[in-house]
Design an enzyme around this catalytic site. Structure first.
Site, PDB file in Angstrom:
ATOM      1  N   CYS A 228      -4.432   1.746  -4.871  1.00  0.00           N
ATOM      2  CA  CYS A 228      -3.781   2.832  -4.137  1.00  0.00           C
ATOM      3  C   CYS A 228      -2.487   3.284  -4.803  1.00  0.00           C
ATOM      4  CB  CYS A 228      -3.510   2.420  -2.688  1.00  0.00           C
ATOM      5  SG  CYS A 228      -2.449   0.951  -2.534  1.00  0.00           S
TER       6      CYS A 228
ATOM      7  N   HIS B   6       0.885  -1.160   0.000  1.00  0.00           N
ATOM      8  CA  HIS B   6       0.000   0.000   0.000  1.00  0.00           C
ATOM      9  C   HIS B   6       0.921   1.206   0.000  1.00  0.00           C
ATOM     10  CE1 HIS B   6      -3.167   2.809   1.121  1.00  0.00           C
ATOM     11  NE2 HIS B   6      -2.336   3.277   2.029  1.00  0.00           N
TER      12      HIS B   6
END
Length: 190
Positions: free
Chosen positions: A126, A48
């Protein structure tokens, strides 16, 4: 006399100093699964990422609603993301001339493209958001290794089904959704 090739290569990776009024653009990368401790060295992992600029970090997650999936957290605070996230490292991307207010306007614009209901683990995740954000802020992209698994997995579709659904909506985004639903729900008379 011409400079040697080696001296040119060593200067290529150097970061220039910011001009007055510029702010650093930093990519904060998090491990999303314990296997990363074993597989990241081989060049694959589940990561992420968020972009830190000024005093905030901006990231993107999925949810079922037709509004932004972009959210703000305290930089490098893995606890705000949830228990499956572990901070890995920060990567300096460049510098931006955008003020804090201009960054917030840019985030709002990007939020129209990066809506929660448009999140896709392989094609619009993301890391795709942080790439677009960094390019807009300072015309530099994120390192390829951060999103390598998405590129590899797009060739092997069953991998997407193997990852837990809760990874799509980090805890910080869940809190934003709860606040949004409280503010948009009609008030009941007491």
């Amino acid at each position: 006399m011409f400079p040697s090739c080696m001296s040119l290569l060593s200067r290529r990776g150097e970061q220039r100093a910011p001009r007055p009024g510029q702010s650093a653009v930093v990519l904060n990368v998090y491990d999303m699964y314990w296997t990363n401790w074993y597989t990241a060295g081989a060049g694959v992992g589940v990561f992420h990422s968020g972009v830190q600029v000024h005093s905030s970090e901006w990231a993107y997650g999925g949810h079922p609603y037709a509004f932004t999936g972009v959210f703000e957290i305290t930089p490098r605070d893995e606890r705000e993301l949830g228990e499956q996230f572990r901070f890995r490292q920060s990567v300096h991307i460049g510098y931006t001339d955008f003020s804090e207010e201009e960054v917030r306007r840019l985030v709002a614009e990007l939020g129209k493209q990066f809506r929660g209901d448009r999140y896709h683990l392989m094609n619009n995740n993301c890391n795709h958001f942080t790439s677009a954000f960094c390019l807009a802020l300072c015309d530099n992209d994120i390192p390829a290794w951060v999103n390598r698994l998405a590129y590899v997995s797009s060739c092997v579709p069953f991998l997407q089904r193997c990852l837990p659904k809760e990874w799509l909506t980090p805890a910080a985004l869940q809190h934003s959704l709860a606040a949004h639903s409280r503010s948009s729900s009609p008030q009941t008379p007491q």
